[in-house]
Design a protein around this motif. Sequence first.
Motif, PDB file in Angstrom:
ATOM      1  N   GLY A  14      -1.545  -0.959  -5.120  1.00 34.20           N
ATOM      2  CA  GLY A  14      -1.175  -0.338  -3.743  1.00 34.20           C
ATOM      3  C   GLY A  14      -1.743   0.954  -3.658  1.00 34.20           C
ATOM      4  O   GLY A  14      -1.544   1.713  -2.659  1.00 34.20           O
ATOM      5  N   GLU A  15      -1.930   1.634  -4.863  1.00 35.45           N
ATOM      6  CA  GLU A  15      -2.441   3.235  -4.590  1.00 35.45           C
ATOM      7  C   GLU A  15      -3.972   3.199  -4.916  1.00 35.45           C
ATOM      8  O   GLU A  15      -4.442   2.654  -5.812  1.00 35.45           O
ATOM      9  CB  GLU A  15      -1.641   3.827  -5.822  1.00 35.45           C
ATOM     10  CG  GLU A  15      -0.239   4.183  -5.735  1.00 35.45           C
ATOM     11  CD  GLU A  15       0.542   5.138  -6.551  1.00 35.45           C
ATOM     12  OE1 GLU A  15      -0.169   6.361  -6.724  1.00 35.45           O
ATOM     13  OE2 GLU A  15       1.321   4.882  -7.348  1.00 35.45           O
TER      14      GLU A  15
ATOM     15  N   LYS B  45      -6.025  -4.897  -1.410  1.00 36.48           N
ATOM     16  CA  LYS B  45      -7.418  -4.844  -0.811  1.00 36.48           C
ATOM     17  C   LYS B  45      -7.347  -5.695   0.488  1.00 36.48           C
ATOM     18  O   LYS B  45      -7.793  -5.100   1.588  1.00 36.48           O
ATOM     19  CB  LYS B  45      -8.342  -5.348  -1.662  1.00 36.48           C
ATOM     20  CG  LYS B  45      -8.641  -4.772  -3.247  1.00 36.48           C
ATOM     21  CD  LYS B  45      -9.756  -5.261  -3.819  1.00 36.48           C
ATOM     22  CE  LYS B  45      -9.736  -6.887  -4.207  1.00 36.48           C
ATOM     23  NZ  LYS B  45      -8.458  -7.097  -5.316  1.00 36.48           N
ATOM     24  N   THR B  46      -7.002  -6.789   0.481  1.00 34.91           N
ATOM     25  CA  THR B  46      -6.879  -7.600   1.927  1.00 34.91           C
ATOM     26  C   THR B  46      -6.037  -6.994   2.797  1.00 34.91           C
ATOM     27  O   THR B  46      -6.352  -6.801   4.178  1.00 34.91           O
ATOM     28  CB  THR B  46      -6.583  -8.907   1.556  1.00 34.91           C
ATOM     29  OG1 THR B  46      -7.585  -9.741   0.912  1.00 34.91           O
ATOM     30  CG2 THR B  46      -6.586  -9.856   2.942  1.00 34.91           C
TER      31      THR B  46
ATOM     32  N   GLY C 223     -10.235  -3.474  -6.917  1.00 40.23           N
ATOM     33  CA  GLY C 223      -9.272  -3.358  -7.753  1.00 40.23           C
ATOM     34  C   GLY C 223      -8.610  -4.789  -8.239  1.00 40.23           C
ATOM     35  O   GLY C 223      -9.197  -5.673  -7.766  1.00 40.23           O
ATOM     36  N   PRO C 224      -7.545  -4.819  -8.957  1.00 33.79           N
ATOM     37  CA  PRO C 224      -7.223  -6.065  -9.789  1.00 33.79           C
ATOM     38  C   PRO C 224      -6.462  -6.916  -8.421  1.00 33.79           C
ATOM     39  O   PRO C 224      -6.400  -6.417  -7.246  1.00 33.79           O
ATOM     40  CB  PRO C 224      -6.207  -5.749 -10.643  1.00 33.79           C
ATOM     41  CG  PRO C 224      -6.173  -4.310 -10.961  1.00 33.79           C
ATOM     42  CD  PRO C 224      -6.961  -3.681  -9.644  1.00 33.79           C
ATOM     43  N   THR C 225      -6.474  -8.477  -8.765  1.00 34.80           N
ATOM     44  CA  THR C 225      -5.784  -9.267  -7.808  1.00 34.80           C
ATOM     45  C   THR C 225      -4.656  -8.690  -7.576  1.00 34.80           C
ATOM     46  O   THR C 225      -3.727  -8.359  -8.440  1.00 34.80           O
ATOM     47  CB  THR C 225      -5.839 -10.430  -8.530  1.00 34.80           C
ATOM     48  OG1 THR C 225      -7.213 -11.111  -8.523  1.00 34.80           O
ATOM     49  CG2 THR C 225      -5.247 -11.586  -7.223  1.00 34.80           C
TER      50      THR C 225
ATOM     51  N   LEU D 238       1.011  -1.008   0.092  1.00 37.59           N
ATOM     52  CA  LEU D 238       0.101  -0.013  -0.051  1.00 37.59           C
ATOM     53  C   LEU D 238       0.790   1.122  -0.093  1.00 37.59           C
ATOM     54  O   LEU D 238       1.740   1.083   0.692  1.00 37.59           O
ATOM     55  CB  LEU D 238      -0.754   0.020   1.253  1.00 37.59           C
ATOM     56  CG  LEU D 238      -2.049  -1.162   1.239  1.00 37.59           C
ATOM     57  CD1 LEU D 238      -2.707  -1.036   2.879  1.00 37.59           C
ATOM     58  CD2 LEU D 238      -2.943  -1.079   0.134  1.00 37.59           C
ATOM     59  N   ARG D 239       0.608   2.346  -0.826  1.00 37.46           N
ATOM     60  CA  ARG D 239       1.452   3.433  -0.784  1.00 37.46           C
ATOM     61  C   ARG D 239       0.377   4.714  -0.707  1.00 37.46           C
ATOM     62  O   ARG D 239      -0.290   4.971  -1.445  1.00 37.46           O
ATOM     63  CB  ARG D 239       1.905   3.495  -2.307  1.00 37.46           C
ATOM     64  CG  ARG D 239       2.964   2.427  -2.559  1.00 37.46           C
ATOM     65  CD  ARG D 239       3.757   2.549  -3.770  1.00 37.46           C
ATOM     66  NE  ARG D 239       2.738   2.091  -4.975  1.00 37.46           N
ATOM     67  CZ  ARG D 239       2.966   2.378  -6.264  1.00 37.46           C
ATOM     68  NH1 ARG D 239       4.256   2.764  -6.582  1.00 37.46           N
ATOM     69  NH2 ARG D 239       2.336   1.759  -7.210  1.00 37.46           N
ATOM     70  N   ASN D 240       0.593   5.242   0.704  1.00 35.37           N
ATOM     71  CA  ASN D 240       0.096   6.853   0.806  1.00 35.37           C
ATOM     72  C   ASN D 240      -1.586   6.526   0.748  1.00 35.37           C
ATOM     73  O   ASN D 240      -2.030   7.469   0.057  1.00 35.37           O
ATOM     74  CB  ASN D 240       0.481   7.873   0.109  1.00 35.37           C
ATOM     75  CG  ASN D 240       0.464   8.904   0.616  1.00 35.37           C
ATOM     76  OD1 ASN D 240       0.338   9.153   1.914  1.00 35.37           O
ATOM     77  ND2 ASN D 240       0.259  10.098  -0.042  1.00 35.37           N
TER      78      ASN D 240
END
Length: 237
Positions: A210-211, A40-41, A34-36, A17-19
Amino acid sequence: MIEAIGVWARRGGAEILRNVSIEAKEGEILAIIGPTGSGKTTLIRILNLLDLPDEGSVLFDRVDVTEDERTRFLARRRMAMVFQKPAMFNLSVEKNISYGLRIRGASGPTVRDRVRVALREVGLSGYEKRRAFSLSGGEAQRVALARALITDPELLLLDEATANLDPRTAETVEDLIRKAAEGGLAVVMATHDLDQAVRLASKVGVLIEGELVQVGSPEEIFKSPQSEEVAHFVRAR
């Protein structure tokens, strides 16, 4: 009710994850799509305080819960989480559902009455004495949802909670999620089902690599994507 502020998460040197900054309010259903592999998890686990962010903060009911273990413990007792593959104790359905009530000190008669009501709401009346390990996948998921809701949480988090369900059972679970939000809960759900996000969500966040690349109403996300990457992803619907 729940807010991530500038959250970063790293695993094995990779940025998951980014910011990320996002919030869900009372009575709101926030769908994270969002894509796999988009994170998300990881985001759901951080919002549920199972994991801590490497940077950034999580606020629950306007209180920063990332710094103090006691504060996180008290906050988590006001939340409930349903996973894609729910964990069941090898006990009766009644004891599985009532676990959260019992550790909070609820009395026997109160527990039994509330379990009966919870089972009726998820369409499993009469299942009290069934062994949890004998349930089908759809039945187990409905038991997990009953177990989550019976403690009257203020925040409900779901990680692909209908991914392995047949359409009829998924519809039942969706109706329960919708009803929970109408009752004032904040709901955050990670889902790969874009149609489900359209049906249920009042707000949608799109995670890509991650965004958090766009947040808006389902209509804004699916009819007015703000970038080519979002447009490409939602066209798959």
